[in-house]
Scaffold this motif. Sequence first.
Motif, PDB file in Angstrom:
ATOM      1  N   GLY A   1       6.729   1.016   6.379  1.00  0.00           N
ATOM      2  CA  GLY A   1       6.331   2.390   7.116  1.00  0.00           C
ATOM      3  C   GLY A   1       4.996   2.556   7.473  1.00  0.00           C
ATOM      4  N   ASN A   2       4.150   1.463   7.746  1.00  0.00           N
ATOM      5  CA  ASN A   2       2.940   1.813   8.095  1.00  0.00           C
ATOM      6  C   ASN A   2       1.814   2.393   6.840  1.00  0.00           C
ATOM      7  N   ARG A   3       2.283   1.880   5.700  1.00  0.00           N
ATOM      8  CA  ARG A   3       1.649   2.491   4.607  1.00  0.00           C
ATOM      9  C   ARG A   3       0.259   1.555   4.190  1.00  0.00           C
ATOM     10  N   ASP A   4      -0.747   2.369   3.801  1.00  0.00           N
ATOM     11  CA  ASP A   4      -2.021   1.816   3.501  1.00  0.00           C
ATOM     12  C   ASP A   4      -1.865   0.600   2.461  1.00  0.00           C
ATOM     13  N   HIS A   5      -3.086  -0.288   2.562  1.00  0.00           N
ATOM     14  CA  HIS A   5      -2.940  -1.317   1.697  1.00  0.00           C
ATOM     15  C   HIS A   5      -3.329  -0.934   0.116  1.00  0.00           C
ATOM     16  N   THR A   6      -3.961   0.229   0.013  1.00  0.00           N
ATOM     17  CA  THR A   6      -4.365   0.788  -1.081  1.00  0.00           C
ATOM     18  C   THR A   6      -2.824   1.212  -2.005  1.00  0.00           C
ATOM     19  N   THR A   7      -2.026   1.675  -1.102  1.00  0.00           N
ATOM     20  CA  THR A   7      -0.575   1.814  -1.534  1.00  0.00           C
ATOM     21  C   THR A   7      -0.045   0.515  -2.169  1.00  0.00           C
ATOM     22  N   VAL A   8       0.095  -0.345  -1.520  1.00  0.00           N
ATOM     23  CA  VAL A   8       0.469  -1.691  -1.920  1.00  0.00           C
ATOM     24  C   VAL A   8      -0.144  -2.181  -3.190  1.00  0.00           C
ATOM     25  N   MET A   9      -1.528  -2.196  -3.132  1.00  0.00           N
ATOM     26  CA  MET A   9      -2.121  -2.443  -4.360  1.00  0.00           C
ATOM     27  C   MET A   9      -1.680  -1.633  -5.488  1.00  0.00           C
ATOM     28  N   HIS A  10      -1.435  -0.371  -5.418  1.00  0.00           N
ATOM     29  CA  HIS A  10      -1.076   0.645  -6.409  1.00  0.00           C
ATOM     30  C   HIS A  10       0.421   0.021  -6.816  1.00  0.00           C
ATOM     31  N   ALA A  11       1.413  -0.244  -6.036  1.00  0.00           N
ATOM     32  CA  ALA A  11       2.515  -0.728  -6.218  1.00  0.00           C
ATOM     33  C   ALA A  11       2.504  -1.815  -7.089  1.00  0.00           C
ATOM     34  N   VAL A  12       1.731  -2.929  -6.865  1.00  0.00           N
ATOM     35  CA  VAL A  12       1.830  -4.051  -7.472  1.00  0.00           C
ATOM     36  C   VAL A  12       1.196  -4.148  -8.851  1.00  0.00           C
TER      37      VAL A  12
END
Lengths: 242, 514
Positions: free
Chosen positions: B477-488
């Motif tokens: 859903g077009n989330r920012d890469h920082t959101t992915v980093m946070h999730a990881v």
Amino acid sequence: MPRQLALPFPHALHFRAEEFLAAASNAEALEWLRNTGSWPLGRLALWGPEGCGKTHLLHLWAQQHGADLLAGPLLAARLPEGPVAVDDADAAPERPLLHLLNAAGEAGLPVLLAGRAAPARWNPALPDLASRLRATTAVRIGPAEDELLRSLLARLLAERQLAVVEPLQDWLRLRLPRSQAAIREAVARLDHAALASGGRVTRALAQAVAAGLQGEGSADWPEDDVFANSGVIASPGAGMLL
Amino acid sequence: MTAGQRSRDEPQLAAQWARVRGRLQSEVGDVEYRTWLRQMSLGGLDGDEITVRLPTRFLRDWVRTHYGDRLNALWQAENRRVRRVDIRVGGITPGDGLAEPVNVVEPVNVVEPVSVGEPVSVGEPPPQSLQPQSSSPQFALPPPLPASEPSPAGGLPAPDRADGRSENAAALDPRFTFDSFVVGKPNEFAHACARRVAANPASAGFNPLFLYGGVGLGKTHLMHAIAWDLTRNGDASRRGAPVSVAYMSAEKFMYRFIAAIRSQSTMEFKEQLRSVDVLMIDDLQFLIGKDATQEEFFHTFNALVDAGKQIVVSADKSPSDLSGLEERVRTRLGCGMVADLHATTFELRVSILEAKSARAGVPVLPKVLEFLAHKITSNVRELEGALNRLIAHANLFGRTITLESTQEVLHDILKAHDRRVTIEEIQRRVSEHWNIRLTDMSSARRARNVARPRQVAMYLAKQLTSRSLPEIGRKFGNRDHTTVMHAVQRVGELMERDASFAEDVELLRRMLES
């Protein structure tokens, strides 16, 4: 008058031990290479995607053991005279490869193979070769960790004498597919673009390179042949060196 | 520091260094230590600075960043003089040749493609491996290796070995004896025939002995076993009279024949072959399509049989099925004893594995052996290859062999293919697992029962694909890469704290990869 060709890789490729980036993803492979005596049947195969360091490891091992380093696609029937390493062994003609394995086995000479997939997946037509490959100890070089990609990018930029500040390196790396092949391709393109524009590597230049690679990556890339269709990348593998 | 002081300090420093390394190893664990720290070597103490060396720049940087502080603290605790630890490139741990910095890229020896082997002088006797009792030294076998000696393929040969070893001395695998051949229903007839020929060469009805079967079922093993038996014990039917044996693969027969033609020494080649008591040719199918070599083989064959000498031949098919061989050759091959090796049964495979692990002196759990026997049914070579790999891996990495480690080490042969996982697949599997809607993977909902699975899917997307983080973000859903980093990061933390959550994630990963 003959025209000067612009070769895609003008700089020398280094296969020195100190240039090799050791990491958890290749630690197992390194351990096997340090212990040639422990290879079952004197055979070992390294496998992993393009650019993961197989050729580099083959060079190091060959130098250390005085082995012949052969290019798989050019493999021809001959009796080995010492240890043998075969790069791109998955593209080697089948009978010469089979006979090499047999002859080296008889002579007690170690053979190191490298390919993109595990030898059990090479699917040769010759059943004798297939069963020997399936019985060969196969060691995978795993996907690169972030740390390894970071070091690789820094090293490749330094090799081409491209001054890129660290924050820009991080910015670029974040936007590239996370594979060694992608990093190599990005640096090659960056070098080319910087050369063409006659200037420094700017954020705008990095952005253009990253966007280009992302564009190619929008479809479902198979990990291995990320750049199979781009026609730009020259594999730092056997083709150029051997 | 004076030279005298330095030499007095050295043993002390070495002992301190050993303790520093020991402490570090117990702090970080074996795996981490082996990966990063094992190649450290001690440079020396200069004033208040101690030097530690690593073989590559990368390792130096890594150790500096990750272990520099600990090294400092441990050294200071060991030696009050030390104030600083300097981590540098250089220094090689003995026996760690791969880490050796090589400053010059040596030109690598590239071999020109040639169509056949180098000319081999068949007229000269080999420099080594003469069997005193052999009547035909040119074809004598190398003296048998003691049982305790590792297989020749196992160790790195001396540089001159390949040259020193005679072309004529057939290479027999010391492991391939009758003692190590595991007999079962599928191979008992071939085994009995081979025993018979070894005990009583050239006896009526057994000449030639033709062994055939699919790849990796033991043809070569039986051939070598006959050859070993005859060279060790001689002809038992003639009170152990010495027997000269020539064993070679069909391809080698061809190489040598061609070499003889090139060097115009075909007469010597013929004479030598015809002077042996037992001629053994392995994998005869490789002569198909090589008419001149076939012709030569045929004449040699006839001459030897007429002279009452034993012939043993192996191939992947029965004589009548070897289309491509001349009719007269096929007829001659089939006129003695034809014995086939059948595909193995489960029971035979288990027996083979038991025998092999016992010989290797490595205990392997019965359930692991049964698992291998169940999974690897194609042939014995692959079966033994799998066990060899397991044992070598266990020895090299100091791990015990379990069902789990077996599946991990042998995943390339146990699984039909490696899956390339897509982000869409990950999203689907994760949604199914936690029973949420697939659309929630890219929805804006932030309720925990939705957000957590979404984070897991992002984590798996990072682990299992090579997509960049911004690209992963776009797929969610077009989330920012920082959101992915946070999730990881978040999923990593949760996995450490919550074992059942970690199990869920691992299960998903295995499902996606299998």
